[in-house]
Write a protein that holds these residues in place. Sequence first.
Motif, PDB file in Angstrom:
ATOM      1  N   LEU A 157       0.721  -1.297   0.151  1.00 58.06           N
ATOM      2  CA  LEU A 157      -0.029   0.239   0.015  1.00 58.06           C
ATOM      3  C   LEU A 157       1.060   1.358  -0.083  1.00 58.06           C
ATOM      4  O   LEU A 157       1.582   1.453   0.815  1.00 58.06           O
ATOM      5  N   LEU A 158       0.459   2.252  -0.935  1.00 62.97           N
ATOM      6  CA  LEU A 158       1.176   3.517  -1.106  1.00 62.97           C
ATOM      7  C   LEU A 158      -0.003   4.538  -0.511  1.00 62.97           C
ATOM      8  O   LEU A 158      -0.918   4.731  -1.604  1.00 62.97           O
ATOM      9  N   VAL A 159       0.189   5.457   0.475  1.00 63.69           N
ATOM     10  CA  VAL A 159      -0.937   6.222   0.698  1.00 63.69           C
ATOM     11  C   VAL A 159      -0.241   7.678   0.508  1.00 63.69           C
ATOM     12  O   VAL A 159       0.815   7.875   0.670  1.00 63.69           O
ATOM     13  N   THR A 160      -1.097   8.248  -0.277  1.00 65.38           N
ATOM     14  CA  THR A 160      -0.698   9.779  -0.787  1.00 65.38           C
ATOM     15  C   THR A 160      -0.493  10.706   0.353  1.00 65.38           C
ATOM     16  O   THR A 160      -0.653  10.414   1.511  1.00 65.38           O
ATOM     17  N   ASP A 161       0.357  11.569   0.290  1.00 66.59           N
ATOM     18  CA  ASP A 161       0.944  12.543   1.259  1.00 66.59           C
ATOM     19  C   ASP A 161      -0.370  13.253   1.995  1.00 66.59           C
ATOM     20  O   ASP A 161      -0.174  13.678   3.067  1.00 66.59           O
ATOM     21  N   ARG A 162      -1.431  13.525   1.271  1.00 68.10           N
ATOM     22  CA  ARG A 162      -2.520  14.232   2.019  1.00 68.10           C
ATOM     23  C   ARG A 162      -3.383  13.256   2.681  1.00 68.10           C
ATOM     24  O   ARG A 162      -4.410  13.810   3.419  1.00 68.10           O
ATOM     25  N   GLY A 163      -3.152  12.136   2.671  1.00 69.36           N
ATOM     26  CA  GLY A 163      -3.851  11.082   3.457  1.00 69.36           C
ATOM     27  C   GLY A 163      -5.113  10.836   2.834  1.00 69.36           C
ATOM     28  O   GLY A 163      -5.323  10.752   1.750  1.00 69.36           O
ATOM     29  N   ILE A 164      -5.749  10.130   3.786  1.00 73.88           N
ATOM     30  CA  ILE A 164      -7.014   9.191   3.191  1.00 73.88           C
ATOM     31  C   ILE A 164      -8.448   9.777   3.943  1.00 73.88           C
ATOM     32  O   ILE A 164      -8.371   9.785   5.206  1.00 73.88           O
ATOM     33  N   ARG A 165      -9.604  10.287   3.229  1.00 80.31           N
ATOM     34  CA  ARG A 165     -10.779  10.874   3.791  1.00 80.31           C
ATOM     35  C   ARG A 165     -11.673   9.519   4.045  1.00 80.31           C
ATOM     36  O   ARG A 165     -12.814   9.722   3.706  1.00 80.31           O
ATOM     37  N   LYS A 166     -11.306   8.680   4.732  1.00 77.94           N
ATOM     38  CA  LYS A 166     -11.947   7.557   4.831  1.00 77.94           C
ATOM     39  C   LYS A 166     -11.715   6.753   6.252  1.00 77.94           C
ATOM     40  O   LYS A 166     -10.937   7.195   6.935  1.00 77.94           O
ATOM     41  N   VAL A 167     -12.594   5.846   6.525  1.00 77.82           N
ATOM     42  CA  VAL A 167     -12.486   4.943   7.718  1.00 77.82           C
ATOM     43  C   VAL A 167     -11.521   3.785   7.199  1.00 77.82           C
ATOM     44  O   VAL A 167     -11.698   3.064   6.301  1.00 77.82           O
ATOM     45  N   ALA A 168     -10.096   3.705   7.737  1.00 77.81           N
ATOM     46  CA  ALA A 168      -9.269   2.504   7.366  1.00 77.81           C
ATOM     47  C   ALA A 168      -9.565   1.321   8.517  1.00 77.81           C
ATOM     48  O   ALA A 168      -9.368   1.768   9.635  1.00 77.81           O
ATOM     49  N   ILE A 169      -9.747   0.132   8.046  1.00 79.20           N
ATOM     50  CA  ILE A 169     -10.062  -0.878   8.693  1.00 79.20           C
ATOM     51  C   ILE A 169      -8.810  -1.967   8.757  1.00 79.20           C
ATOM     52  O   ILE A 169      -8.759  -2.500   7.734  1.00 79.20           O
ATOM     53  N   LYS A 170      -8.105  -1.882   9.645  1.00 77.32           N
ATOM     54  CA  LYS A 170      -6.738  -2.285   9.695  1.00 77.32           C
ATOM     55  C   LYS A 170      -7.010  -3.770  10.292  1.00 77.32           C
ATOM     56  O   LYS A 170      -7.151  -3.845  11.476  1.00 77.32           O
ATOM     57  N   ILE A 171      -7.031  -5.103   9.421  1.00 84.96           N
ATOM     58  CA  ILE A 171      -7.136  -6.313   9.946  1.00 84.96           C
ATOM     59  C   ILE A 171      -5.939  -6.899   9.960  1.00 84.96           C
ATOM     60  O   ILE A 171      -5.186  -7.576   8.981  1.00 84.96           O
ATOM     61  N   ALA A 172      -5.085  -7.000  11.086  1.00 85.57           N
ATOM     62  CA  ALA A 172      -3.674  -7.478  11.014  1.00 85.57           C
ATOM     63  C   ALA A 172      -3.617  -8.093  12.422  1.00 85.57           C
ATOM     64  O   ALA A 172      -4.205  -9.180  12.990  1.00 85.57           O
ATOM     65  N   ASP A 173      -2.687  -7.596  13.310  1.00 82.57           N
ATOM     66  CA  ASP A 173      -2.054  -8.364  14.598  1.00 82.57           C
ATOM     67  C   ASP A 173      -3.193  -8.667  15.550  1.00 82.57           C
ATOM     68  O   ASP A 173      -3.108  -9.674  16.188  1.00 82.57           O
TER      69      ASP A 173
END
Length: 304
Positions: A72-88
């Motif tokens: 994943l590459l996220v732009t410098d201005r970021g994301i206007r969304k809810v990020a749901i991180k399914i990991a650890d």
Amino acid sequence: MDKLALKEEFLRFMKPEAVLMDEPMKKHTSFKIGGPADLLLMPTSIEEIKRIIDICNIRKAPYFVMGNGSNLLVTDRGIRKVAIKIADNFNAVNIVGTKIIAQAGLLLSTLSNKALKESLSGLEFASGIPGTLGGAVAMNAGAYGGEMKNVITSCKVLDREGKIKILPIDEMEMGYRTSMVQTQHLIVLEVEMLLEKKDYSIIKDKVDELNMQRTTKQPLHLPSAGSVFKRPEGNYAGKLIQDCNLKGYRIGGAQVSELHSGFIVNVGNASAEDVINLIKHIQTEVKSKFNIQLQTEVKIMGEN
């Protein structure tokens, strides 16, 4: 999207440390690049994931699902969304005989090691892939002749309406770096796999051999998102890039790896703009010299 109101709603059933507002995404990607996400959620159960999706649907809040950000590459201005991180926080695994049932947040490298300890063969190729199981299923991750579709028997997924389904492998439309999970925006919850019992030493030798190849041929010492481009039919992206004399080519802090031309590495505070400009330059040069349009494998998300 009223992120403050949404945060309060998520905090009713999630721990405070699992609900982060204006969270820098560079902390959550292997590239170590990216502006803030309005909200970053780290669920611990299927029930939490389902409630998050239900709230997002009711509140019409845009969301996306990620693993540990290795592709994943996220732009410098970021994301206007809810990020749901399914990991650890969502990585339980159960092994019975030659069958493995694992949650989507489990790292592929951890899964491969667990299979090795049980003398189960079929996941040797995955031992050095840095992503999560869910992400690997979504893109049918593969390396050194192995692919996820060769070991999966079924997947438990959540659709955009918040309904849970069980998909057998023959319905998942898994191809080169694609699957129904990706095309229909499904969320992988659990994966059932069937492996093969083999002698421990044979499996261990194969894992060691593949890890040695990765260590010597890939820039694992620098932040990256793995292979940036999909393999063009009948060719290799890395070779095309190298044949354009782009090995080591740099824009800002982003550089074509001097070890493997298919990788772009962050050699010093690279911005997402640096990486995107380098991707475009590579595509232009390869198209000009070989008339081949390279397609990105890395996901680019966020505001321009």
